[in-house]
Structure formats: C-alpha cells, structure tokens
Design an enzyme around this catalytic site. Sequence first.
Site, PDB file in Angstrom:
ATOM      1  N   GLU A 153     -17.303   9.175 -71.374  1.00 27.11           N
ATOM      2  CA  GLU A 153     -17.696   7.743 -71.401  1.00 27.11           C
ATOM      3  C   GLU A 153     -17.839   7.197 -69.977  1.00 27.11           C
ATOM      4  O   GLU A 153     -17.478   6.051 -69.708  1.00 27.11           O
ATOM      5  CB  GLU A 153     -16.675   6.899 -72.158  1.00 27.11           C
ATOM      6  CG  GLU A 153     -16.903   6.777 -73.641  1.00 27.11           C
ATOM      7  CD  GLU A 153     -18.285   6.313 -74.032  1.00 27.11           C
ATOM      8  OE1 GLU A 153     -18.913   5.558 -73.275  1.00 27.11           O
ATOM      9  OE2 GLU A 153     -18.744   6.746 -75.106  1.00 27.11           O
TER      10      GLU A 153
HETATM   11  C1  LIG Z   1     -14.563  17.420 -74.047  1.00 19.45           C
HETATM   12  C2  LIG Z   1     -15.779  16.644 -73.677  1.00 19.45           C
HETATM   13  C3  LIG Z   1     -16.387  15.827 -74.614  1.00 19.45           C
HETATM   14  C4  LIG Z   1     -17.554  15.125 -74.285  1.00 19.45           C
HETATM   15  N1  LIG Z   1     -18.209  14.401 -75.245  1.00 19.45           N
HETATM   16  C5  LIG Z   1     -19.462  13.935 -74.984  1.00 19.45           C
HETATM   17  C6  LIG Z   1     -20.271  13.387 -76.025  1.00 19.45           C
HETATM   18  O1  LIG Z   1     -19.839  13.252 -77.169  1.00 19.45           O
HETATM   19  N2  LIG Z   1     -21.541  13.014 -75.728  1.00 19.45           N
HETATM   20  C7  LIG Z   1     -22.052  13.147 -74.484  1.00 19.45           C
HETATM   21  O2  LIG Z   1     -23.207  12.815 -74.271  1.00 19.45           O
HETATM   22  N3  LIG Z   1     -21.308  13.650 -73.459  1.00 19.45           N
HETATM   23  C8  LIG Z   1     -20.030  14.046 -73.689  1.00 19.45           C
HETATM   24  N4  LIG Z   1     -19.275  14.585 -72.689  1.00 19.45           N
HETATM   25  C9  LIG Z   1     -19.828  14.641 -71.342  1.00 19.45           C
HETATM   26  C10 LIG Z   1     -19.187  13.653 -70.375  1.00 19.45           C
HETATM   27  O3  LIG Z   1     -19.538  12.344 -70.731  1.00 19.45           O
HETATM   28  C11 LIG Z   1     -19.639  14.046 -68.955  1.00 19.45           C
HETATM   29  O4  LIG Z   1     -18.986  15.264 -68.644  1.00 19.45           O
HETATM   30  C12 LIG Z   1     -19.315  12.971 -67.935  1.00 19.45           C
HETATM   31  O5  LIG Z   1     -20.120  11.837 -68.153  1.00 19.45           O
HETATM   32  C13 LIG Z   1     -19.533  13.454 -66.498  1.00 19.45           C
HETATM   33  O6  LIG Z   1     -20.766  14.097 -66.359  1.00 19.45           O
HETATM   34  P1  LIG Z   1     -20.839  15.537 -65.679  1.00 19.45           P
HETATM   35  O7  LIG Z   1     -19.831  16.401 -66.339  1.00 19.45           O
HETATM   36  O8  LIG Z   1     -22.230  15.985 -65.672  1.00 19.45           O
HETATM   37  O9  LIG Z   1     -20.336  15.288 -64.200  1.00 19.45           O
HETATM   38  P2  LIG Z   1     -21.218  14.781 -62.964  1.00 19.45           P
HETATM   39  O10 LIG Z   1     -22.131  13.694 -63.379  1.00 19.45           O
HETATM   40  O11 LIG Z   1     -21.791  15.962 -62.288  1.00 19.45           O
HETATM   41  O12 LIG Z   1     -20.089  14.136 -62.047  1.00 19.45           O
HETATM   42  C14 LIG Z   1     -19.121  14.934 -61.370  1.00 19.45           C
HETATM   43  C15 LIG Z   1     -18.180  14.039 -60.595  1.00 19.45           C
HETATM   44  O13 LIG Z   1     -18.908  13.298 -59.637  1.00 19.45           O
HETATM   45  C16 LIG Z   1     -18.687  11.910 -59.760  1.00 19.45           C
HETATM   46  N5  LIG Z   1     -19.946  11.195 -59.508  1.00 19.45           N
HETATM   47  C17 LIG Z   1     -21.146  11.412 -60.063  1.00 19.45           C
HETATM   48  N6  LIG Z   1     -22.058  10.562 -59.563  1.00 19.45           N
HETATM   49  C18 LIG Z   1     -21.410   9.786 -58.679  1.00 19.45           C
HETATM   50  C19 LIG Z   1     -21.800   8.707 -57.832  1.00 19.45           C
HETATM   51  N7  LIG Z   1     -23.036   8.233 -57.815  1.00 19.45           N
HETATM   52  N8  LIG Z   1     -20.842   8.142 -57.041  1.00 19.45           N
HETATM   53  C20 LIG Z   1     -19.573   8.592 -57.056  1.00 19.45           C
HETATM   54  N9  LIG Z   1     -19.167   9.609 -57.836  1.00 19.45           N
HETATM   55  C21 LIG Z   1     -20.068  10.199 -58.638  1.00 19.45           C
HETATM   56  C22 LIG Z   1     -18.199  11.692 -61.186  1.00 19.45           C
HETATM   57  O14 LIG Z   1     -17.325  10.569 -61.249  1.00 19.45           O
HETATM   58  C23 LIG Z   1     -17.464  12.997 -61.456  1.00 19.45           C
HETATM   59  O15 LIG Z   1     -16.132  12.893 -61.030  1.00 19.45           O
HETATM   60  C24 LIG Z   1     -18.082  15.236 -72.976  1.00 19.45           C
HETATM   61  C25 LIG Z   1     -17.433  16.027 -72.021  1.00 19.45           C
HETATM   62  C26 LIG Z   1     -16.321  16.749 -72.367  1.00 19.45           C
HETATM   63  C27 LIG Z   1     -15.697  17.638 -71.338  1.00 19.45           C
END
Ligand SMILES: Cc1cc2nc3c(=O)[nH]c(=O)nc-3n(C[C@H](O)[C@H](O)[C@H](O)COP(=O)(O)OP(=O)(O)OC[C@H]3O[C@@H](n4cnc5c(N)ncnc54)[C@H](O)[C@@H]3O)c2cc1C
Length: 591
Positions: A435
Amino acid sequence: MPRYTAPTKDMQFILHDMLKVSTDATPGYAELDRDFTSAVLEEAGKLASEVLEPLNAVGDTEGCVLENGVVRTPKGFKAAFDQVREGGWTALDLPEEYGGQYMPYILGTAVGEMFSAANQAFTMYQGLTHGAASAILAHGTDEQKVKYLPNMASCEWTGTMNLTEPHCGTDLGLMRTKAEPQDDGSFKLTGQKIFISSGEHDMAENIIHLVLAKIPGGPEGIKGVSLFIVPKFIVNEDGSLGDRNGVTCGKIEDKMGIHGNSTCVMNYDGAKGWLLGQEHKGMRAMFTMMNEARIGVGMQGVAQAEVAYQNAVDYAKDRLQGRAVTGTENPDGPADPLIVHPDIRRNLMDQKSFTEGARAFLLWGSQMIDQSHRGGDEAAEGMVSLLTPVIKGFLTDEGYDMTVQAQQVYGGHGYIEEWGMSQFTRDARIAMIYEGANGVQALDLVGRKLAQDGGKHVMAFFDMVKEFCKTHGDNEAMAEFVDPLKTASKDLQSAGMFFMQNGMKNPNAALSGSNDFMHLFGHVCLGLMWAQMAKAAHEALAEGADDPDFYHTKLATARYYMTRRLPATSMHLARIESGADPVMALEADQF
Ligand SMILES: Cc1cc2nc3c(=O)[nH]c(=O)nc-3n(C[C@H](O)[C@H](O)[C@H](O)COP(=O)(O)OP(=O)(O)OC[C@H]3O[C@@H](n4cnc5c(N)ncnc54)[C@H](O)[C@@H]3O)c2cc1C
C-alpha cells in the site's frame, strides 16, 4: 501457544468516553450506543479469538500451495471463511442495497483490528475484497454494481488489487500491462502482475480482479493508466458464472510472513476486462479508496502489536528470572517473575502506550472518514487526507518495532518458532511495505499533503491542538498532559517551517527529513490522543465510574507516553534541521 483476547473494553472507552460517538451528528452514529457497540464488539471478539486465532499458526506453518493452477489455502481456512461470511462480517459498512449492513466505518475498523490481530493472513482475503468492492461502488456503472457487489459483499466472490509488475511497484507509470479495446466494448488484457495478495485460492466461487493497465495510444506514464474489472469466471447476463477467463496464477511467492495469504504472480493472456471509471483515470479511481486501504494497513500494524503485547505480558508474569532489585517479590519461588524488572516494565509500557494510543488514532481517523463520507464534512475529509500517510507509515513502523519488543520479553524463546512470537514480527513486517512503502508515505506527507489546499489542513491540525491546550491549559490535573503536547506540537511547527524555508531552494533538504517528519507527526498525534484520553479518564472518575482502576491505569499510561515517548519529537526535529548535507554527503560510488 499464543492467545488473543479482543480489547473490547478499551475500544468501548475510546468510542464512548473519548470520541463520544453516540452524540456525534454523523448519519448512522445515533445508533452507536454502548449496548449496541458492545454487542457487536463482543461477538466479533469471540469469533476472532475462538475461530481465527487458532488458525493463525496453522496458516503460518502450512502456507498456501499451488497445484494445477489452483491455490489450496491452509487447513481450516475455508470453513472459517464460511463462518465469517455466514455471520455477516464481510460487509459491515457496505450499502444495504448491495447486501451490506451500512454500519459506520468506525465499527468496521474496530472489528477489523480484532480479526487482523487474530489472523492477519486470513483477514486479508476479506480486506482485499472490501477494497475492490469500494472501488466498484465509487466508480462502477449501475450495471457493474448490481453485477458484482452483492456477491463481493458476501465474499461469495473475493476481490484483488493488481498494480505491481516485476519492474515497477512505486513508479507505476512504467507499467507495461496493456488493455486493447474490443468491438463489444470490453478490453483484452495482456501482461504480468506480481505480488498479488489473495490472487488465487479455493475459498470463493469467483475472484474479481481489479487491474491497472494501459490502453495503447494513450498518454505516456501514469496519466495513461486505466482500471479494469477482470473476473476469473466471466459473469453472464443472468448473474451465473460462465467461461473461465484468460487470467491464471503462475506462481505463489515464498515469503517472510503472512504465509496463509496467497501472494501470486498473475498472468493475463488476452483476459477479458471491463473499464472501471474513465479511460486513463485509473490512478484517480484507485486513489479514492487509498485512504481507506492505507488506514486498513495502519490498523494491521496496531493489531500485530496488540496481540504480541498480550502474549508478552503473560510471559513476563509467568517466567521466573532473577530477583527484584528492591527485594524479593516471590519468596516461595526460586526467582521473581520478569515483570518485576524495570527494563521489562519499560518494554511493556512502550507497547501498551503505543497500542492504546494508536487504536485511538485509528478510530478517530475512521470517525473522520464517516464524517466525510456520510456527513459530507469537507474539513474532516481534508484532515483524513493529511493524516493518512501518518496513520499508514507511523503505525506500521512502530507496530513492527513493538512486535520486536514483545519478542525481546521472551529472550531466546521469542526467536524460536515454538512460542509463536516470531510470527507476529514476520507478519507485521509487510505492512511497512505494501500500500505504498513507508518511505513513499513520508514523501507523500512532506511533498504533497503539507501544502495541499494551501496548507489549510495542516493549519487546521495545529489549530485543533492549540484549541485543546487552551481549553484544558488551566485545569491543574491536565497540565502534565497539556504541557508536553504543546512542546511537541511546537517541534512539529518548527519542522514545517524548516521545510517551508528550505524545501523550495533545496528539495533534498525536505526529503532528507521526510521519514523523521512522519514520525514526529505521528508522535504529536498520539500525544493528542493520550491527552484526550486523559481528559476522558478524569471525567469518568469525576462521574464515579464503576471501574476506577481502569481509568487510573489510563492516566498512568498517558503519563508514560508524555514523559517517555513524546520527547522523541525533539530528536526528530534536530535531525530534520540538520538538512540534506549529512544525508547526501557521499557520492553513490562512495557507498
Ligand atoms: C506480500 C506482499 C503482498 C503484496 N500485495 C500486493 C497486492 O495485493 N497488489 C499489488 O498491486 N501489489 C502488492 N504488493 C506489492 C507492493 O505494494 C510493492 O512491493 C510496494 O509498493 C513497493 O514496490 P516495489 O517492491 O516495486 O519497490 P520499489 O518501488 O522498487 O521501491 C523500493 C524502495 O525504494 C523506495 N522508493 C521508491 N521510489 C522512491 C522515491 N521516489 N523516493 C524515495 N524512496 C523511494 C521505496 O520506499 C522502497 O523502500 C505486495 C507485496 C508483497 C511483498
């Protein structure tokens, strides 16, 4: 094995003594008298502790299994899901015309905390369905609402939210899933979504996926994203289930916690979907329900902290180690219980003062959601919008920390799986990530919410704190709560001022302090909650409350928060005022 007892007495205190819900003029609140809320909370609490909690460890150890495209949930989940469904717990606040009970959202939050504390992985199947149903309710056509909502309200059909792709989670403008328009008005969806919670499972007849995708030829980036309804089984005109759609689960993830919830890779191979809301306005459609979804995730942080705390208290009273420094307290035993030791007390007080303060914060936020949705109160809507990243980010960061503290009470027994404490920590960890990861919540707070509508909402927050301090400043009994709140609120204002003076010339100066600002804001909110709870406790005692001990305990816990937790605001302010230099001093290749 761990246990869970629903904190119904504390919830009743917050709803009635503090928030005074039954005298709130918001439509639907008049019926929230003590007897009514007590009946709902007691019943939900029983279900949580007797049905959902015993399945928590089962879900953790068994997990979900993918076999021939079908995901099998842990033993007992389906029967429990049927019981939750039959009890009418799946759509407390949805409108009656679609099979809900149209109860205020605040009650759904209280019940949600119990279910989530008892079994977070299980409760997510229902939570995701509620999120998807809310999006259809807000943006669907009448035909879509009639077609999907009644079965989603009853959880005969569950729902999912599909945003994330392998190469993008935060930056959804990079998304590749495409939706091609078809002659019959539907769209053909092709692409892959990952990490989809409850994406495939065996507990419902149908699964209604809400999927973000790009219509070819649309605007670049995030402005070209639209939202689609993609059912696992196509729903016929008469409501019966038709053909299997082109959406399948390719894999379930092996992960740190919430093992009982299936986290799926979803493949869309020409799947049939229907536009939800307007073309290219998919993010806006998602965002209308984001406040609720993020408050729901903040609630998960509080819920895991609460259940971990309850077990840590039991253990601290039971485990005999060492003697109290002030003299033996258990002369007949070989040692005194852990709870005599000041450092264990500190640990438990941190947890208790967090969970109770955070619960008040969540319920107050939920009351404002009702005031906004049911009562059309724009000021409440603005305040919820401002505080949502704080509720999500602060409560899940702190909630996780509290589960670690609860583990610490168990020493080595907290680290091994047998006692169940590690599951709370593992399950709580995800709420800091999904989220919108907490770093992004802080970014949203500092980069967007502070300045929203010309800073009107943050000014309203400061005015509210000021008003409370003014009203109760002359009350001698309240001084010990009002004075620290004033100091903390000044720290928050100074931090906001620092951003205003430095953020424009150097955005890194603001963003280097964003995480601290979110925590500073969170502490001020909990300080405000504790001051309000102290006021409510004093009033109840003055009125001759039946259970004075409960209210004295509240006052002592409020004192702890004010003296031991709230001073964190000055540390956060100092970090914020150090600006970008210490954070950005190294070049990337110096790491
Ligand atoms: C168990 C689980 C359940 C999930 N359920 C769902 C679901 O039901 N539906 C769905 O769509 N997704 C779901 N997700 C996905 C989840 O919402 C994403 O993993 C999350 O939004 C982060 O995206 P990412 O993993 O691609 O990390 P990234 O976007 O690559 O981010 C990596 C890190 O960088 C930081 N970051 C990124 N951009 C910036 C910025 N501009 N400035 C500062 N910091 C930044 C983030 O805070 C994070 O700490 C789930 C994930 C898991 C692990």
